[in-house]
Design an enzyme around this catalytic site. Structure first.
Site, PDB file in Angstrom:
ATOM      1  N   LEU A 112       0.824  -1.283  -0.233  1.00 24.41           N
ATOM      2  CA  LEU A 112       0.000  -0.007  -0.163  1.00 24.41           C
ATOM      3  C   LEU A 112       0.684   1.247   0.275  1.00 24.41           C
ATOM      4  O   LEU A 112       1.825   1.284   0.823  1.00 24.41           O
ATOM      5  CB  LEU A 112      -0.803  -0.051   1.207  1.00 24.41           C
ATOM      6  N   VAL A 170       1.135   5.661  -1.016  1.00 30.08           N
ATOM      7  CA  VAL A 170       0.569   6.754  -1.733  1.00 30.08           C
ATOM      8  C   VAL A 170       1.646   7.783  -2.274  1.00 30.08           C
ATOM      9  O   VAL A 170       2.874   7.813  -1.570  1.00 30.08           O
ATOM     10  CB  VAL A 170      -0.353   7.685  -0.250  1.00 30.08           C
ATOM     11  N   GLY A 213      -0.687  12.793   3.410  1.00 26.44           N
ATOM     12  CA  GLY A 213      -1.310  13.525   3.873  1.00 26.44           C
ATOM     13  C   GLY A 213      -2.386  14.490   3.823  1.00 26.44           C
ATOM     14  O   GLY A 213      -3.018  15.390   4.645  1.00 26.44           O
ATOM     15  N   GLY A 223      -5.134  12.230   3.690  1.00 23.35           N
ATOM     16  CA  GLY A 223      -5.937  11.127   4.156  1.00 23.35           C
ATOM     17  C   GLY A 223      -6.473   9.991   2.876  1.00 23.35           C
ATOM     18  O   GLY A 223      -7.316   9.226   3.075  1.00 23.35           O
ATOM     19  N   ASP A 244       1.738  -7.417   6.545  1.00 28.12           N
ATOM     20  CA  ASP A 244       3.125  -7.748   6.942  1.00 28.12           C
ATOM     21  C   ASP A 244       3.852  -6.586   6.864  1.00 28.12           C
ATOM     22  O   ASP A 244       4.219  -6.317   5.592  1.00 28.12           O
ATOM     23  CB  ASP A 244       3.831  -9.035   6.274  1.00 28.12           C
ATOM     24  N   TYR A 280      -0.249   1.410  10.719  1.00 29.30           N
ATOM     25  CA  TYR A 280      -1.604   0.447  10.757  1.00 29.30           C
ATOM     26  C   TYR A 280      -2.021   0.319  11.907  1.00 29.30           C
ATOM     27  O   TYR A 280      -3.274   0.099  12.305  1.00 29.30           O
ATOM     28  CB  TYR A 280      -0.914  -0.955  10.046  1.00 29.30           C
TER      29      TYR A 280
HETATM   30  C1  LIG Z   1       2.481   5.677   4.714  1.00 28.28           C
HETATM   31  C2  LIG Z   1       1.705   6.160   3.831  1.00 28.28           C
HETATM   32  C3  LIG Z   1       0.949   5.245   3.115  1.00 28.28           C
HETATM   33  C4  LIG Z   1       0.546   7.162   4.491  1.00 28.28           C
HETATM   34  O1  LIG Z   1      -0.424   7.769   3.441  1.00 28.28           O
HETATM   35  P1  LIG Z   1      -1.070   9.428   3.798  1.00 28.28           P
HETATM   36  O2  LIG Z   1      -1.968   9.290   2.450  1.00 28.28           O
HETATM   37  O3  LIG Z   1       0.081  10.227   3.725  1.00 28.28           O
HETATM   38  O4  LIG Z   1      -1.811   8.887   4.896  1.00 28.28           O
HETATM   39  P2  LIG Z   1      -3.282   9.546   5.519  1.00 28.28           P
HETATM   40  O5  LIG Z   1      -3.242  11.121   4.973  1.00 28.28           O
HETATM   41  O6  LIG Z   1      -4.251   8.733   4.763  1.00 28.28           O
HETATM   42  O7  LIG Z   1      -3.182   9.661   6.781  1.00 28.28           O
HETATM   43  C5  LIG Z   1      -3.880   9.031   7.579  1.00 28.28           C
HETATM   44  C6  LIG Z   1      -3.922   9.001   8.922  1.00 28.28           C
HETATM   45  O8  LIG Z   1      -2.513   8.091   9.427  1.00 28.28           O
HETATM   46  C7  LIG Z   1      -1.580   8.738   9.938  1.00 28.28           C
HETATM   47  N1  LIG Z   1      -0.292   8.296   9.817  1.00 28.28           N
HETATM   48  C8  LIG Z   1       0.272   8.405   8.409  1.00 28.28           C
HETATM   49  N2  LIG Z   1       1.448   7.848   8.330  1.00 28.28           N
HETATM   50  C9  LIG Z   1       1.606   7.579   9.858  1.00 28.28           C
HETATM   51  C10 LIG Z   1       2.423   6.790  10.355  1.00 28.28           C
HETATM   52  N3  LIG Z   1       3.839   6.642   9.573  1.00 28.28           N
HETATM   53  N4  LIG Z   1       2.630   6.171  11.523  1.00 28.28           N
HETATM   54  C11 LIG Z   1       1.395   6.555  12.199  1.00 28.28           C
HETATM   55  N5  LIG Z   1       0.456   7.065  11.664  1.00 28.28           N
HETATM   56  C12 LIG Z   1       0.498   7.672  10.300  1.00 28.28           C
HETATM   57  C13 LIG Z   1      -1.804  10.093   9.655  1.00 28.28           C
HETATM   58  O9  LIG Z   1      -1.410  11.023  10.796  1.00 28.28           O
HETATM   59  C14 LIG Z   1      -3.376  10.322   9.807  1.00 28.28           C
HETATM   60  O10 LIG Z   1      -3.960  10.276  10.976  1.00 28.28           O
HETATM   61  P3  LIG Z   1      -5.331  10.892  11.197  1.00 28.28           P
HETATM   62  O11 LIG Z   1      -6.361  10.690   9.864  1.00 28.28           O
HETATM   63  O12 LIG Z   1      -5.833  10.245  12.428  1.00 28.28           O
HETATM   64  O13 LIG Z   1      -5.074  12.410  11.214  1.00 28.28           O
HETATM   65  C15 LIG Z   1       2.415   6.942   2.851  1.00 28.28           C
HETATM   66  O14 LIG Z   1       3.089   8.030   3.665  1.00 28.28           O
HETATM   67  C16 LIG Z   1       3.300   6.241   1.851  1.00 28.28           C
HETATM   68  O15 LIG Z   1       2.781   5.723   1.029  1.00 28.28           O
HETATM   69  N6  LIG Z   1       4.608   6.257   2.375  1.00 28.28           N
HETATM   70  C17 LIG Z   1       5.566   5.485   1.467  1.00 28.28           C
HETATM   71  C18 LIG Z   1       5.397   4.230   1.282  1.00 28.28           C
HETATM   72  C19 LIG Z   1       5.149   3.408   2.625  1.00 28.28           C
HETATM   73  O16 LIG Z   1       5.855   3.428   3.508  1.00 28.28           O
HETATM   74  N7  LIG Z   1       4.066   2.332   2.613  1.00 28.28           N
HETATM   75  C20 LIG Z   1       4.207   1.401   3.698  1.00 28.28           C
HETATM   76  C21 LIG Z   1       3.164   2.010   4.703  1.00 28.28           C
HETATM   77  S1  LIG Z   1       1.548   1.578   4.617  1.00 28.28           S
END
Ligand SMILES: CC(C)(COP(=O)(O)OP(=O)(O)OC[C@H]1O[C@@H](n2cnc3c(N)ncnc32)[C@H](O)[C@@H]1OP(=O)(O)O)[C@@H](O)C(=O)NCCC(=O)NCCS
Length: 161
Positions: A92, A94, A100, A102, A128, A138
């Site tokens: 998964l 983004v 950031g 949602g 995993d 997660y």
């Molecule tokens: C991790 C990732 C999927 C988050 O995507 P995103 O679209 O920025 O996340 P969102 O904006 O939907 O955030 C949703 C919530 O998750 C929380 N969140 C995001 N990253 C987080 C983290 N690393 N640890 C804890 N919480 C996290 C946010 O604070 C937000 O919380 P809230 O809704 O209560 O305010 C993205 O940064 C990414 O793709 N990173 C690189 C790839 C990766 O690491 N993937 C594996 C992890 S899933």
């Protein structure tokens, strides 16, 4: 109109996708299509409606978790089969330009809804996590961490209903 739609991977151009993690970029560019053709995963893309850009993706595949790994309060609600069916989120991510906003939360909600509506038994979404950051992500979304059995394993579960 909503900003994004979720489409199954077909032949969309994936060369520009950049989530900041090269392994996850590479997976989408090179391996997701092949895994899907071999029926080992299905890949869903979040597409920005205004630009048709790929903003995020996730994959689903079937799997199982040993019953004796589950917390007692979860296991007691399940039949006593040694392996319990789950659907796994394989990957998964983004794209950085959309982080950031949602979108990851929306992708998880979409995965949850698909599993809920699936005509196949699966009591939980499982993942995993690739690193500690992903694990924290997660857990933030309600996934339960299971005891690791191997070094570096970060298995988490979100029971459905
Ligand atoms: C991790 C990732 C999927 C988050 O995507 P995103 O679209 O920025 O996340 P969102 O904006 O939907 O955030 C949703 C919530 O998750 C929380 N969140 C995001 N990253 C987080 C983290 N690393 N640890 C804890 N919480 C996290 C946010 O604070 C937000 O919380 P809230 O809704 O209560 O305010 C993205 O940064 C990414 O793709 N990173 C690189 C790839 C990766 O690491 N993937 C594996 C992890 S899933």
């Amino acid at each position: 109109m909503t900003r994004f739609r979720i489409d199954r991977l077909v032949k969309q151009n994936r060369s520009d996708f950049d989530c900041g993690n090269e392994a996850l970029n590479e997976y989408l560019r090179r391996h997701a299509g092949q895994d899907q053709r071999r029926r080992c995963a299905v890949c869903f893309l979040a597409i920005e409606n205004a630009t048709d850009r790929i903003a995020g993706y996730y994959t689903l595949a079937s799997g199982s978790v040993d019953l004796d790994r589950l917390p007692a309060d979860v296991a007691k609600r399940l039949p006593r089969y040694p392996a319990t069916p789950v659907i796994k989120i394989g990957r998964l991510a983004v794209a950085m330009a959309f982080q950031g906003t949602g979108l990851a939360r929306a992708l998880l909600a979409d995965a949850y809804k698909r599993v809920l509506e699936l005509d196949v038994g699966a009591f939980a979404l499982a993942v995993d996590a690739i690193d500690d950051d992903a694990e924290a992500f997660y857990q933030h979304h309600g996934f339960l961490k299971l005891q690791s059995r191997t070094i570096g394993e970060r298995l988490l579960l979100l029971p459905i209903v």
